[in-house]
Write an enzyme that holds these catalytic residues in place. Sequence first.
Site, PDB file in Angstrom:
ATOM      1  N   GLU A  68      10.521 -11.328  -1.630  1.00  0.00           N
ATOM      2  CA  GLU A  68       9.273 -10.576  -1.510  1.00  0.00           C
ATOM      3  C   GLU A  68       8.175 -11.526  -1.031  1.00  0.00           C
ATOM      4  OE1 GLU A  68       7.388  -8.583  -4.971  1.00  0.00           O
ATOM      5  OE2 GLU A  68       6.350  -7.330  -3.500  1.00  0.00           O
ATOM      6  N   GLU A  93       3.958 -16.035  -3.405  1.00  0.00           N
ATOM      7  CA  GLU A  93       2.585 -15.612  -3.687  1.00  0.00           C
ATOM      8  C   GLU A  93       1.727 -16.874  -3.696  1.00  0.00           C
ATOM      9  OE1 GLU A  93       0.672 -12.701  -4.051  1.00  0.00           O
ATOM     10  OE2 GLU A  93      -0.846 -14.265  -4.176  1.00  0.00           O
ATOM     11  N   ASP A 120       2.776 -19.846   1.344  1.00  0.00           N
ATOM     12  CA  ASP A 120       2.739 -18.835   2.392  1.00  0.00           C
ATOM     13  C   ASP A 120       4.177 -18.358   2.659  1.00  0.00           C
ATOM     14  OD1 ASP A 120       2.748 -17.484   4.815  1.00  0.00           O
ATOM     15  OD2 ASP A 120       1.237 -18.790   5.719  1.00  0.00           O
ATOM     16  N   ASP A 143      -2.405  -7.551   2.653  1.00  0.00           N
ATOM     17  CA  ASP A 143      -3.845  -7.448   2.950  1.00  0.00           C
ATOM     18  C   ASP A 143      -4.057  -6.838   4.332  1.00  0.00           C
ATOM     19  OD1 ASP A 143      -5.054  -9.641   0.739  1.00  0.00           O
ATOM     20  OD2 ASP A 143      -3.004  -9.983   1.399  1.00  0.00           O
ATOM     21  N   ASP A 179      -1.225   1.369   2.186  1.00  0.00           N
ATOM     22  CA  ASP A 179      -2.079   2.553   1.990  1.00  0.00           C
ATOM     23  C   ASP A 179      -3.130   2.639   3.102  1.00  0.00           C
ATOM     24  OD1 ASP A 179      -3.271   0.217   1.019  1.00  0.00           O
ATOM     25  OD2 ASP A 179      -4.555   1.299  -0.389  1.00  0.00           O
ATOM     26  N   THR A 217       1.809   0.806  -8.119  1.00  0.00           N
ATOM     27  CA  THR A 217       1.007  -0.359  -8.517  1.00  0.00           C
ATOM     28  C   THR A 217      -0.470  -0.024  -8.398  1.00  0.00           C
ATOM     29  OG1 THR A 217       0.835  -1.282  -6.297  1.00  0.00           O
ATOM     30  CG2 THR A 217       2.768  -1.918  -7.600  1.00  0.00           C
ATOM     31  N   GLU A 220      -1.537   0.832  -4.835  1.00  0.00           N
ATOM     32  CA  GLU A 220      -1.192   2.177  -4.405  1.00  0.00           C
ATOM     33  C   GLU A 220      -2.090   3.200  -5.101  1.00  0.00           C
ATOM     34  OE1 GLU A 220       2.926   3.111  -4.792  1.00  0.00           O
ATOM     35  OE2 GLU A 220       2.673   5.024  -3.767  1.00  0.00           O
TER      36      GLU A 220
END
Length: 240
Positions: A68, A93, A120, A143, A179, A217, A220
């Site tokens: 992820e 992350e 990264d 982002d 989104d 989450t 969302e």
Amino acid sequence: MSERVHREIVSFVRRSARMNPSQQRAWERYSPTHVVPVERRGTSTSVAEQPVPDWAAIFGREAPLVVEIGSGTGDSLVPMAAGRAEANVVAFEVFEPAVASTLSKMGREGVDNLRIVVADGAQGLATLFHPGQVSELWTFFADPWHKSRHHKRRLVSPELAATVTRQLAPGALWHLATDWEDYAQWMREVLDPFPGVENVHAAEGGWAPRLAARPLTKYERRGLDVGREIHDLTYRVMPR
Ligand SMILES: C[S@@+](CC[C@H](N)C(=O)[O-])C[C@H]1O[C@@H](n2cnc3c(N)ncnc32)[C@H](O)[C@@H]1O
């Protein structure tokens, strides 16, 4: 490093990394075993060329690797790793307090098939795996970088797509969600024609059904609360 370091274009905002006491405790308890150190080439989020880590040794078992990028506070990562007991899950992350919150959830839920790299993820995916070694990729609510002069900072880019076609195994899936309508369209524009990946739902208009394993989450929820539509996408890496 005292010299000026080369600042790359990155898909995240650098923020100060102060942890609250509970994050501090989780970091102290779990980071020695569950945060994987990597060599840098300047900034604290960069990844230097280095030997590929021995993931089987790090996890203590051989298993398919799921990655992820941008796991935030682990709201989807921890339950999704729990739901994939057969996989070793590696998350990238850059924001340490968010990583600490993830470690805290992981400890609370007793999830152990999860390791985090504070770096990264675009560089990490390119550098820390052998070609074809990754069996699935998740990028959820990256982002959005709305302004056109910032589009070059978007995580989903031809550069990342090229890395995906190299580092994921043929047949592997890349699941995305956002989104933001303009970012969703951008993902389609970049990825639909990209050689080496195919939109799994091309025949049904291109959008994927909501990924069943992906929990709701805060990102969302925030999007839904202001009436935005959530778009899921799934691409498959084609045989080389
Ligand atoms: C909007 S949040 C979404 C978090 C999570 N995916 C979720 O759905 O709850 C995006 C996160 O991605 C991280 N991020 C963005 N670009 C990244 C990159 N290239 N590598 C690692 N993390 C990144 C940011 O620091 C931030 O925590």
